[in-house]
Design a protein around this motif. Structure first.
Motif, PDB file in Angstrom:
ATOM      1  N   ALA A  37     -40.381 -34.341  44.757  1.00  0.00           N
ATOM      2  CA  ALA A  37     -40.103 -35.342  44.105  1.00  0.00           C
ATOM      3  C   ALA A  37     -38.701 -35.821  43.785  1.00  0.00           C
ATOM      4  O   ALA A  37     -38.335 -34.641  43.119  1.00  0.00           O
ATOM      5  CB  ALA A  37     -41.116 -35.784  42.824  1.00  0.00           C
ATOM      6  N   ASN A  39     -35.685 -37.836  41.873  1.00  0.00           N
ATOM      7  CA  ASN A  39     -35.480 -38.566  41.011  1.00  0.00           C
ATOM      8  C   ASN A  39     -34.265 -39.326  41.109  1.00  0.00           C
ATOM      9  O   ASN A  39     -33.393 -38.733  41.727  1.00  0.00           O
ATOM     10  CB  ASN A  39     -35.595 -37.996  39.455  1.00  0.00           C
ATOM     11  CG  ASN A  39     -34.514 -38.642  38.371  1.00  0.00           C
ATOM     12  OD1 ASN A  39     -33.494 -38.130  38.051  1.00  0.00           O
ATOM     13  ND2 ASN A  39     -34.998 -40.008  38.031  1.00  0.00           N
ATOM     14  N   ILE A  64     -38.746 -41.234  42.286  1.00  0.00           N
ATOM     15  CA  ILE A  64     -39.123 -41.594  41.205  1.00  0.00           C
ATOM     16  C   ILE A  64     -37.803 -42.056  40.283  1.00  0.00           C
ATOM     17  O   ILE A  64     -37.177 -41.518  40.061  1.00  0.00           O
ATOM     18  CB  ILE A  64     -39.898 -40.565  40.387  1.00  0.00           C
ATOM     19  CG1 ILE A  64     -41.194 -40.136  41.012  1.00  0.00           C
ATOM     20  CG2 ILE A  64     -40.483 -41.144  39.014  1.00  0.00           C
ATOM     21  CD1 ILE A  64     -42.102 -38.874  40.572  1.00  0.00           C
ATOM     22  N   ASP A  73     -38.779 -41.830  29.916  1.00  0.00           N
ATOM     23  CA  ASP A  73     -38.611 -41.682  31.170  1.00  0.00           C
ATOM     24  C   ASP A  73     -38.507 -40.351  31.611  1.00  0.00           C
ATOM     25  O   ASP A  73     -39.192 -39.960  32.765  1.00  0.00           O
ATOM     26  CB  ASP A  73     -37.134 -42.315  31.635  1.00  0.00           C
ATOM     27  CG  ASP A  73     -37.255 -43.807  32.181  1.00  0.00           C
ATOM     28  OD1 ASP A  73     -38.365 -44.614  31.441  1.00  0.00           O
ATOM     29  OD2 ASP A  73     -36.297 -44.347  32.625  1.00  0.00           O
ATOM     30  N   ARG A  76     -42.262 -39.261  31.598  1.00  0.00           N
ATOM     31  CA  ARG A  76     -43.053 -39.780  32.695  1.00  0.00           C
ATOM     32  C   ARG A  76     -42.464 -39.399  34.057  1.00  0.00           C
ATOM     33  O   ARG A  76     -43.250 -39.306  34.896  1.00  0.00           O
ATOM     34  CB  ARG A  76     -42.628 -41.628  32.721  1.00  0.00           C
ATOM     35  CG  ARG A  76     -43.305 -42.336  33.744  1.00  0.00           C
ATOM     36  CD  ARG A  76     -42.987 -43.680  33.718  1.00  0.00           C
ATOM     37  NE  ARG A  76     -41.361 -44.026  33.623  1.00  0.00           N
ATOM     38  CZ  ARG A  76     -40.500 -44.002  34.746  1.00  0.00           C
ATOM     39  NH1 ARG A  76     -41.013 -43.534  35.969  1.00  0.00           N
ATOM     40  NH2 ARG A  76     -39.341 -44.200  34.679  1.00  0.00           N
ATOM     41  N   LEU A  77     -41.379 -39.030  34.145  1.00  0.00           N
ATOM     42  CA  LEU A  77     -40.812 -38.393  35.614  1.00  0.00           C
ATOM     43  C   LEU A  77     -41.719 -37.343  35.909  1.00  0.00           C
ATOM     44  O   LEU A  77     -42.278 -36.897  36.963  1.00  0.00           O
ATOM     45  CB  LEU A  77     -39.245 -38.164  35.330  1.00  0.00           C
ATOM     46  CG  LEU A  77     -38.823 -37.212  36.499  1.00  0.00           C
ATOM     47  CD1 LEU A  77     -38.837 -38.000  38.137  1.00  0.00           C
ATOM     48  CD2 LEU A  77     -37.293 -36.808  36.141  1.00  0.00           C
ATOM     49  N   ASP A  79     -44.776 -36.251  34.697  1.00  0.00           N
ATOM     50  CA  ASP A  79     -46.121 -36.709  34.884  1.00  0.00           C
ATOM     51  C   ASP A  79     -46.189 -37.345  36.210  1.00  0.00           C
ATOM     52  O   ASP A  79     -47.291 -37.014  36.889  1.00  0.00           O
ATOM     53  CB  ASP A  79     -46.499 -37.692  33.951  1.00  0.00           C
ATOM     54  CG  ASP A  79     -46.852 -37.109  32.484  1.00  0.00           C
ATOM     55  OD1 ASP A  79     -46.947 -35.729  32.321  1.00  0.00           O
ATOM     56  OD2 ASP A  79     -46.940 -37.833  31.496  1.00  0.00           O
ATOM     57  N   GLU A  80     -45.498 -38.251  36.658  1.00  0.00           N
ATOM     58  CA  GLU A  80     -45.473 -38.917  37.893  1.00  0.00           C
ATOM     59  C   GLU A  80     -45.473 -37.999  38.884  1.00  0.00           C
ATOM     60  O   GLU A  80     -46.123 -38.048  40.192  1.00  0.00           O
ATOM     61  CB  GLU A  80     -44.729 -40.109  38.085  1.00  0.00           C
ATOM     62  CG  GLU A  80     -45.068 -41.207  36.939  1.00  0.00           C
ATOM     63  CD  GLU A  80     -44.127 -42.623  37.650  1.00  0.00           C
ATOM     64  OE1 GLU A  80     -43.256 -42.510  38.491  1.00  0.00           O
ATOM     65  OE2 GLU A  80     -44.202 -43.417  36.727  1.00  0.00           O
ATOM     66  N   GLY A  83     -48.666 -35.847  39.180  1.00  0.00           N
ATOM     67  CA  GLY A  83     -49.490 -36.627  39.697  1.00  0.00           C
ATOM     68  C   GLY A  83     -49.584 -36.935  41.099  1.00  0.00           C
ATOM     69  O   GLY A  83     -50.718 -36.710  41.862  1.00  0.00           O
ATOM     70  N   GLN A  84     -48.647 -37.308  41.601  1.00  0.00           N
ATOM     71  CA  GLN A  84     -48.469 -37.757  42.950  1.00  0.00           C
ATOM     72  C   GLN A  84     -48.060 -36.680  43.817  1.00  0.00           C
ATOM     73  O   GLN A  84     -48.723 -36.519  44.921  1.00  0.00           O
ATOM     74  CB  GLN A  84     -47.195 -38.595  43.243  1.00  0.00           C
ATOM     75  CG  GLN A  84     -47.214 -40.192  42.487  1.00  0.00           C
ATOM     76  CD  GLN A  84     -46.086 -40.806  42.979  1.00  0.00           C
ATOM     77  OE1 GLN A  84     -45.847 -41.026  43.970  1.00  0.00           O
ATOM     78  NE2 GLN A  84     -45.722 -41.599  41.804  1.00  0.00           N
TER      79      GLN A  84
END
Ligand code: NDP
Length: 254
Positions: A37, A39, A64, A73, A76-77, A79-80, A83-84
Motif C-alpha cells: 500500500a 500512501n 491510499i 488520516d 485511517r491510512l 486501517d485501510e 483492511g485492503q
C-alpha cells in the motif's frame, strides 16, 4: 551466496510512496514479492502509475490518499492498508517535507507543519500499526527514514527539519525498546543526499557543496536506499533493532 530475504507474501505500507525514495522502496519490495500500500498526498497520478508498475511485478498494490499532517488520516491510512491487503507486516515511514528557511524567518506554523509531517506522523502511523501487530501476535517491522541532519544539524536553512528528524531517531530507539517483546523491530535509515524532487533545487544551485561532503563522491539514487531498507525490514535483519543505519555515502560517519 544468494540471501533469501523471505519477504514474499508479506504486506507493507509505505508513507510518501508516490515519488522519490518511497517509490524506490516500493519497487524494491515488489521485486521481493511484497504486497504494497503506497500512501500519497497530492500526487494522485504518480501514485496511480506506480500501482500499475507494482501490479505488473505480480504483487497486490494499492494507493491510499492521506495527509501525514492530519492525525485522523494517519490512523485511517493504517486501517485501510490493513483492511485492503488483509494484513500488515511492514511499515516504512518515509513521507516528509524539507522546507528551507533561516531561523529568524521560520514561523510557528511552518515549524508545526514540519514537525507534524516528519515526526508526529511517524508516532501516529506506528501507534496504529503496533496496536494491530500486538493484537494479532504477529510481530512486525518498522523502518523510519531519517537524515544525517538529525546528527549534524542543518547547514543550509533547515533547522526545523533537522529537529524533526532527530526526533525520529529518538522515537525509533524508544519504540524499539518497548516493542521488542512483541517481536516488532524498529529501525531507522539516515540518508545523506538522494536525487529526488526534494533535492532538485538544492542540487541545481549547490551541487559542489554537497558533493564535497560525500566521500563516496556521488549523490545517491533511490535504488541505493531501497536495497538497504529492503534488508532492514526482512528477517535477515531480525537481530537489529533500535539502530539508525547511515546510508549517506559517508556524509555521516559517527
Ligand atoms: P520527495 O519530496 O521526492 O517525495 C516526498 C514524498 O512524501 C512524496 O511521496 C509526497 O507525497 C510525500 N509527502 C509529503 N508531504 C506529505 C504529506 N503531508 N502527507 C503524505 N505524504 C506526503 O522526497 P524524498 O523522496 O527525497 O524523501 C523521502 C524521505 O527521505 C523524506 O522523509 C526525507 O526527509 C528523507 N530524506 C531525503 C533526502 C534526500 O536527499 N532526498 C535526504 C535525507 C532524508 P505527494 O507527492 O503525494 O505529495
Amino acid at each position: 551466496m544468494e540471501m533469501n530475504l523471505k519477504l514474499a507474501g508479506k504486506c507493507a505500507v509505505i508513507t510518501g510512496g508516490s515519488r522519490g525514495v518511497g517509490k524506490g522502496i516500493a519497487l524494491a519490495l515488489a521485486d521481493e514479492k511484497v504486497n504494497i500500500a503506497i500512501n500519497y498526498h497530492r500526487s494522485a497520478k504518480a501514485a496511480e502509475n506506480l500501482v500499475k508498475e507494482l501490479t505488473d511485478k505480480g504483487v497486490t498494490a494499492i494507493a491510499i490518499q492521506a495527509d501525514l499532517g492530519n492525525a485522523v488520516d494517519c490512523a485511517r491510512l493504517i486501517d485501510e492498508a490493513a483492511g485492503q491487503l488483509g494484513r500488515l507486516d511492514i511499515l516504512v515511514n518515509n513521507g516528509g517535507v524539507w522546507p528551507k528557511n533561516w531561523l529568524q524567518n521560520i514561523s510557528l506554523e511552518e515549524w508545526k507543519k514540519t514537525v507534524d509531517v516528519n515526526l508526529t506522523a511517524v508516532f501516529l502511523t506506528s501507534q496504529a500499526f503496533l496496536k494491530k501487530a500486538i493484537a494479532g501476535e504477529q510481530g512486525g517491522k518498522i523502518c523510519n527514514i531519517t537524515s544525517q541532519a538529525a546528527f549534524h544539524g542543518a547547514t543550509t536553512g533547515h533547522a526545523h527539519y533537522a529537529a524533526s528528524k532527530a526526533g525520529v531517531v529518538s522515537l525509533t530507539v524508544s519504540m524499539a525498546r518497548e516493542l521488542a517483546k512483541y517481536h516488532i523491530n524498529v529501525n531507522a535509515v539516515a540518508l545523506g543526499l538522494v536525487a529526488t524532487d526534494m533535492t532538485q533545487q538544492a542540487l541545481a544551485t549547490n551541487r559542489d557543496y554537497y558533493l564535497q561532503r560525500i566521500p563516496i563522491g556521488r549523490i545517491a539514487m533511490p535504488e541505493d536506499i531501497a536495497s538497504i531498507v529492503t534488508f532492514m525490514v526482512s528477517d535477515a535483519a531480525g537481530y537489529i533493532t533500535g539502530a539508525t543505519v547511515d546510508a549517506t555515502g559517508g556524509m555521516l560517519m559517527r
